[in-house]
Scaffold this active site. Structure first.
Site, PDB file in Angstrom:
ATOM      1  N   CYS A  63      -1.139 -11.674  -7.185  1.00  0.00           N
ATOM      2  CA  CYS A  63      -0.060 -11.406  -6.238  1.00  0.00           C
ATOM      3  C   CYS A  63       0.250  -9.928  -6.379  1.00  0.00           C
ATOM      4  O   CYS A  63      -0.671  -9.129  -6.263  1.00  0.00           O
ATOM      5  CB  CYS A  63       1.140 -12.302  -6.505  1.00  0.00           C
TER       6      CYS A  63
ATOM      7  N   ARG B 296       3.796 -15.561  -8.783  1.00  0.00           N
ATOM      8  CA  ARG B 296       3.028 -16.459  -7.921  1.00  0.00           C
ATOM      9  C   ARG B 296       1.670 -16.782  -8.531  1.00  0.00           C
ATOM     10  O   ARG B 296       1.153 -17.888  -8.366  1.00  0.00           O
ATOM     11  CB  ARG B 296       2.855 -15.811  -6.551  1.00  0.00           C
TER      12      ARG B 296
ATOM     13  N   LYS C 224       0.834  -1.208   0.000  1.00  0.00           N
ATOM     14  CA  LYS C 224       0.000   0.000   0.000  1.00  0.00           C
ATOM     15  C   LYS C 224       0.869   1.259   0.000  1.00  0.00           C
ATOM     16  O   LYS C 224       0.521   2.269  -0.588  1.00  0.00           O
ATOM     17  CB  LYS C 224      -0.905   0.009   1.235  1.00  0.00           C
TER      18      LYS C 224
ATOM     19  N   ASP D  12       2.286  -8.341  -9.201  1.00  0.00           N
ATOM     20  CA  ASP D  12       2.127  -8.038 -10.615  1.00  0.00           C
ATOM     21  C   ASP D  12       1.341  -9.105 -11.355  1.00  0.00           C
ATOM     22  O   ASP D  12       0.976  -8.936 -12.504  1.00  0.00           O
ATOM     23  CB  ASP D  12       3.505  -7.882 -11.268  1.00  0.00           C
ATOM     24  N   GLY D  13       1.149 -10.235 -10.689  1.00  0.00           N
ATOM     25  CA  GLY D  13       0.356 -11.275 -11.311  1.00  0.00           C
ATOM     26  C   GLY D  13       1.102 -12.055 -12.375  1.00  0.00           C
ATOM     27  O   GLY D  13       0.488 -12.648 -13.254  1.00  0.00           O
ATOM     28  N   TRP D  14       2.427 -12.067 -12.314  1.00  0.00           N
ATOM     29  CA  TRP D  14       3.131 -12.878 -13.320  1.00  0.00           C
ATOM     30  C   TRP D  14       4.099 -13.897 -12.706  1.00  0.00           C
ATOM     31  O   TRP D  14       4.818 -14.557 -13.419  1.00  0.00           O
ATOM     32  CB  TRP D  14       3.803 -12.002 -14.370  1.00  0.00           C
TER      33      TRP D  14
END
Lengths: 710, 604
Positions: free
Chosen positions: B377, B383, B291, B379-381
């Protein structure tokens, strides 16, 4: 009261019972369970559910003597009582007045039972608790063991017993010597145990020993096995060090010389009590180890999962297994590579000597990797060989802890490692070993009840006139039909076994050096000259010097043997693998595993539904029976001239007919799970599981682009 | 029929074949000690040196000759029987360095650190002519082509295979297999030119109720523009697995109407459940810390029917460190007496456990709870694809076949932009780059753990997984090059390189698990207790000759299949013979016995 038809075995008598008792279902903390009656008999503690047994799928692997809610008295390991939320170990003293609200029973086969005693009448609860505690924990006499009340009908098919060599007659020993081409002498002087009560009834010693009667047979080298080269493995007991005097030392020298005489005047002696953990170490280590598998609830399970590997290591159990296998490899190396005689010694000569000599024989001799061969080996080295089963297993709950030790289990553990690493070399399966380890605590078999041959004979002889119907009818464990029907016995066979073709099972071919994986390594500095008799005219001093040299080489720096056995293993590994030749275990850290089937079979958290080795075995069994059926079809065609077609169904899966839908759990064939609740086991308490404390954990994933978003 | 006859004789045991497999695994092949090197098309020897000593940690120093090509390093020993060699693609090298100064005799020692869990050490006499380059300097040049402004060997390798692996994955065909588009989900072209998100694929599956304009707004609220899109849909319950990156909530708790609407639409698309789960792969502490940097996680206020679950999986740096420790513990020597505590101290299996546990929870919610899930996660690339692809393997048996697994990798990992180039560092000499991390290796390890637990549920074998990992580093094939679909198109990777799947699918029998049964409709729930996880010895410790792989079950099974095929053939022959003889008279016909046999894969 127990209804008729309840007793699985004749001779069983009820002591006490209580109803209703709540048996908790093991797999959760919700305190759910089943109500029923708890009984204690002279054979077992048993729980009978009030609920009508649900339509049970035909259990393929059912033990005829005891079921899933039965605990043979001998199988009880510890009892815990929960008093006001506090869990206490129950010992004799605590039993007196108070009874706990909850009773937890840990079994030697690693099952855990939890009963709530709060629902039945106070008097009943007290009675059943005290009854169970008394019969399972208090010291008792051998006569009270159920085997002496057991009146099983001798099985019609005595096949198991007949094919297993019992080593209780001179003929068995003569045959074994013939089989291994041993050049030794059978001793029959101890037939009435006049020589020693700690020695077997019959045994074999080096040819040159004349004096049998001094020192009550202590230090006598007992023949175990002969290598095809002529050298042999012997074991001997030693007196405690304090008793060593000049005369006895001389006696020992004579004995060692006699062993050396067996083949080319060479001998290596090894005092196992110096190089291996003692029986108390073994006991302590196993006590720690088994705790990791006696799981009472899910929370415990996931908590212990976190530090799993280091906990295992701290128990030291796997290390003891490794040390034993290592020692056995060293013995094998002497016999196979150096062709020297080996004499292993230990105070009694019936504990670690049995472990090491049996393991060495399994590695060297493929006959002992067949089921009958293995059973014969256990008879030879352990049962006839006077391993003190009664004391070591503590069947009588003696308070004196000094004598208890799971030495036989340790042996089975080591064998399991070999089976695990070289599965196709063994005719028997992992399930067989697991069942055998359980059977030690089934108080029906004569095999594990006595401390020596003399003990067995004296008890059996004394007992027989008392029983009305002739001699004591307690079977040996090898009569598997007492526990399992023939279908279930199929699980004892390893479908991966590569049988040697055109090979009569009972008579092993003499070991010939033609095996691909036998070794012909460069000779060592002490390699004996090839000509036998070279030393015959030499002086004693030379012999002695030679022996001292050999001894010193073995006993040199502690690292040296490990290094040479490593080399020995590697050169063996370089040759193509022959499952009917020499077999060596890999002993590196990652190669030594836990006997998953034995230790994890009752823990629902680790059941793999539809997976595990059973999935493979199912497939293999299926294929095996198909191949078998096709062969039969071919034979029929050949004989019936292909004129008339046989309409019998061709493909019955006779070997195993369990559901091959892939929905069996990995704990098969031991624990059956309810397939209806096909839910994954989600670990709890993951938060505690990984405490990564270094700064990396808080680092941003993209090191290069920290400030890209606002 | 006796047991003896039943069991296959030992003479037929393919020990030799197995040994070969082992040697191949070790990259230790028996070369002719003299003669041509077995070069690939377009592979050329760049430099060679005689009298190089390879300091083998297992058998000691070995003298031989070393050759460097534009693709790999060959070492052939000349003083040892049996002839022994090393054959490794230069792509596996992460570091080549001179160790210390030259000795008085002019010997220089070189250390080669590899990405595949080993280190090699050579000793070589420095050339007397100082102008002449040492073979190791040539090696350094060709080992790191990207750092030296050269192209990777994959762009030169022109082998033609019967099948074109670039055609294995067709996103529209895969979505069609899943029944998409349907009344609730559409395939959007909003990212056709990678304008919405440059690390996402062109074809995206989104709820029909969300317009492309709304998607654009969502993309500004999700890290790197990686919006929530569908990965997989349950054929019966319509529960969906959706992947995304973290929402850009920031310290002030920023909200995005369109994002909230999108998640609501995802939930509504599944009529079976009025709830959804958002799985944040990170530990909650890390998610909260994000955050501060503008990121964060979905608040319960903004996403009312969604339950947020943190899966406690650590970041790429922790994983890299864990593997580094593991390498220390297994290579070259293993400390036997402390093996287990050493293994534990690496935390490698604990990470594996957490990833599998996360995937298991996702699969459970979708299968048992019939609930849609969103996984992200940061950036989503990293985990995220680990979790979604493992969950998909558990849920959908198609992904457990060889081709299905290829599609899974192409889809979840390659098209959705796992940064292979960065994580592996192809051809880049900067070995300390903090962006490197064994995320994909970890995923393959998790798959291996599942194949151990369900030995009959996967069509592929262990060798398949090891081959994928070997070519992850080799740079022989184009498959794992670049960071995203967009980059691969820009570099024309499919045009100029060969796909790994061209190679694999042209010799499938090598990679087939003979025990495969399939269980088409079964969901696999693995056990994630560390008691059932094992170190993948045949991968991580394969360079140690004492850890020789043993696959007796597979071997035995292959033998039996061969035996059965042979017997079946004979039965059929006899039957035909019998049928011919009785053809005229017989009115009744016996059913063919072969018909009742359950079909089994018969690659023998």
């Amino acid at each position: 009261m127990i209804c008729s038809g309840f007793f699985v075995t004749s001779g069983e008598v009820e002591f006490c019972s209580a109803n209703p008792i709540l048996k908790y279902t093991q797999d959760d903390l919700s305190q759910r369970g089943v109500f029923g009656t708890l009984f204690c008999t002279n054979f077992r503690v048993t729980f009978i559910s009030d609920e009508k047994p649900q339509e049970k799928t035909d259990k393929t692997f059912k033990n005829k003597l005891y079921g899933e809610n039965d605990i043979p008295l001998m199988c009880v390991d510890h009892i815990y009582g929960v008093y006001d939320e506090k869990r206490k170990l129950i010992t004799g003293g605590l039993v007196k007045n108070k009874y706990p609200s909850k009773m937890i029973i840990h079994c030697k086969d690693l099952r855990v039972f939890q009963f709530s005693l709060t629902f039945s009448k106070e008097e009943d609860a007290k009675k059943i608790f005290q009854g169970i505690a008394h019969h399972c924990l208090e010291e008792k006499s051998l006569k009270c063991v159920f085997a002496f009340s057991y009146m099983g009908t001798p099985s019609p098919e005595m096949q198991w017993k007949q094919e297993t060599v019992m080593f209780d007659s001179p003929e068995d020993w003569t045959q074994e010597m013939k089989r291994t081409k041993a050049n030794c002498r059978l001793v029959t002087e101890n037939e009435n145990f006049e020589l020693s009560q700690r020695l077997p009834k019959y045994f074999v010693i080096p040819l040159t020993i004349g004096d049998l009667f001094s020192y009550q047979g202590k230090g006598l080298p007992i023949w175990c096995w002969s290598h095809y080269s002529g050298c042999a493995l012997f074991k001997a007991s030693f007196p405690p060090v304090t008793q060593e005097d000049g005369d006895f030392q001389k006696h020992l020298d004579t004995m060692i010389n006699a062993v050396a005489h067996n083949h080319l005047y060479s001998v290596k002696t090894e005092d196992l009590s110096e190089s291996l953990p003692n029986i108390q170490d073994i006991q302590q280590s196993y006590n720690k180890f088994k705790q990791f598998f006696l799981i009472e609830n899910s929370t415990d399970f996931w908590l212990s999962d976190v530090k799993w590997f280091s906990s295992l290591e701290s128990s030291g159990w796997l290390d003891i297994i490794r040390q034993c296998l290592q020692k056995a490899v060293e013995v094998v190396e002497c016999l196979e590579k150096d062709n020297t005689n080996v004499l292993i010694t230990e105070e009694e000569g019936t504990d670690l000597c049995c472990v090491i000599s049996s393991l060495a024989q399994i590695m060297l001799d493929p006959y002992y990797r067949t089921l009958m061969g293995f059973q014969s080996l256990v008879q030879k080295e352990w049962v006839a060989g006077c391993h003190a089963f009664l004391d070591r297993c503590n069947h009588l709950h003696q308070k004196d802890k000094e004598y208890h030790s799971p030495v036989f289990l340790l042996f089975l553990e080591c064998v399991w490692q070999l089976v695990h690493q070289h599965s196709p070399a063994f005719q028997f399966s992992e399930t067989y070993l697991t069942v055998l380890s359980d059977s030690v605590h089934v108080p029906v078999f004569s095999t594990f009840l006595f401390n020596s041959s003399h003990h067995r004979e004296s008890v059996m002889k004394a007992e027989s006139p008392l029983a009305q119907s002739g001699p004591l009818s307690c079977p040996t464990v090898w009569d598997w039909s007492v526990q399992f029907d023939s279908k279930a016995q199929n699980f004892f066979f390893n479908p991966l076994y590569l049988e040697k073709v055109k090979h009569d099972r009972a008579v092993r071919k003499p070991h010939k050096p033609k095996h691909q994986r036998n070794l012909s390594l460069p000779s060592t500095a002490f390699k004996t000259p090839p000509k036998k008799g070279f030393f015959k005219d030499e002086t004693d001093s030379l012999k002695k010097m030679l022996r001292v040299k050999r001894l010193s080489r073995w006993r040199g720096s502690p690292d040296a043997p490990a290094a040479t056995t490593r080399e020995f293993f590697e050169s063996w590994q370089h040759r193509p693998l022959d499952y009917h030749g020499l077999l060596l275990p890999c002993l590196d850290g990652p190669a030594v595993h836990i006997w998953m089937q034995r230790y994890l079979r009752w823990i629902p958290e680790v059941y793999i539904l539809g997976g595990g080795s059973v999935a493979v075995m199912t497939k293999l069994m299926e294929l095996l029976s198909q191949v078998q059926d096709l062969k039969r079809v071919l034979e029929q065609r050949d004989s019936s001239q292909a004129a008339k077609l046989d309409h019998r169904p061709y493909f019955q899966h006779r070997l195993l007919s369990f559901d091959s839908s892939g929905r069996l759990s990995s704990s098969f064939p031991f624990a059956y799970t309810c397939y209806r609740s096909f839910k994954p086991i989600i670990p709890t308490g993951l938060m505690q599981s990984l405490m990564v404390t270094d700064s990396l954990a808080s680092q941003e994933d993209e090191a290069s682009s920290v400030v890209s978003f606002v | 029929v006796s047991d003896t006859e039943l069991r296959v004789s030992q003479d037929q045991s393919p020990t030799q074949k197995f040994l070969f497999y082992f040697l191949k695994l070790m990259h230790v092949l028996n070369y002719p000690s003299k003669g041509e090197l077995p070069l690939l098309p377009e592979e050329h020897v760049q430099d060679s040196a005689k009298d190089v000593t390879y300091i083998c940690p297992f058998i000691g120093p070995v003298r031989g000759s070393l050759s460097v090509t534009n693709y790999r390093l060959f070492f052939r020993c000349t003083d040892r029987e049996p002839v022994f060699g090393l054959d490794l693609p230069l792509g596996v090298l992460s570091r080549v360095e001179k160790i210390g100064a030259a000795t008085s005799r002019g010997d220089v020692s070189y250390g080669l650190a590899c990405k595949d869990m080993r280190n090699l050490r050579f000793v070589h006499k420095e050339p007397e002519d100082s102008l002449k380059k040492s073979v190791f300097e040539v090696l350094m040049k060709f080992a790191f082509p990207v750092s030296n402004n050269m192209s990777l060997f994959a762009f030169e390798y022109k082998q033609v295979f019967p099948e074109n692996g670039w055609k294995v994955y067709d996103p529209l065909a895969e979505y069609k297999r899943q029944g998409l588009p349907n009344e609730s989900w559409r395939i959007s072209k909003v990212n056709d030119h990678y304008e919405l998100c440059d690390s996402y694929p062109a074809a995206l599956v989104v709820p029909v109720t969300i317009t492309d304009e709304e998607l654009r707004r969502v993309s500004s609220f999700r890290a790197k523009g990686r919006i929530p899109v569908l990965s997989w849909i349950h054929p019966e319950s319509q529960a969906a697995v959706v992947r995304a990156s973290q929402p850009m909530v920031g310290q002030n708790g920023r909200r995005c109407k369109e994002d909230e609407k999108l998640l609501q639409a995802i939930m509504d698309a599944n009529a079976q459940s009025h709830k959804m789960f958002i799985f944040d792969a990170r530990p909650s502490v890390n998610a909260a810390a994000n955050k501060m940097k503008g990121g964060g996680y979905e608040s319960e206020d903004a996403y009312q029917n969604a339950e947020l679950v943190f899966l406690d999986i650590h970041n790429i740096h922790v994983m890299r460190e864990s593997l580094r420790k593991l390498k220390e513990v297994v290579y070259p020597n293993i400390e036997d007496s402390h093996w287990l505590s050493n293994l534990e101290s690496t935390h490698w299996l604990e990470h594996i456990k957490l990833i599998l546990a996360g995937a298991l929870r996702i699969a459970d919610k979708v299968e048992s709870g019939k609930t849609s899930v969103v996984v992200h996660c940061s950036d989503g690339w990293d985990r995220t694809p680990q979790l979604t692809s493992l969950a998909l393997i558990m849920l959908d048996s198609h992904y457990r076949t060889i081709r299905g697994f290829q599609i899974l990798l192409e889809k979840e990992w390659l098209s959705f932009g796992h940064r292979f180039q960065q994580r592996v560092g192809h051809g880049d000499k900067n070995h300390t780059d903090a962006d490197r991390s064994p995320i994909f290796l970890q995923f393959i390890d998790c798959v291996w753990q599942m194949t151990r637990q369900f030995p009959a549920a996967f069509e592929f074998n262990e060798y398949f997984l090891i081959t994928i990992l070997d070519h992850l580093y080799s740079c022989l094939f184009g498959t794992f090059l670049c960071n995203s679909e967009q980059q691969r198109l820009k570099e024309e990777v499919p045009k100029h390189t060969v796909s790994l799947w061209s190679f694999v699918n042209s010799q499938l029998e090598e990679f087939v698990n003979p025990l495969y049964v399939g269980y088409p409709s079964h969901v696999l729930f693995p056990t994630v207790g560390i008691r059932h996880l094992q170190l993948w010895v045949t991968y991580y410790i394969r360079w140690n000759p004492r850890m020789r792989p043993q696959e007796p079950v597979h071997q035995r099974y292959k033998e039996l299949l061969a035996k059965r095929a042979e017997l079946q053939k004979r039965v059929e022959e006899l039957q035909r013979e019998a049928a011919n003889r009785t053809a005229s008279s017989s009115s009744e016909r016996a059913g063919s016995p072969t018909r009742s046999i359950t079909p089994v894969q018969t690659f023998v």
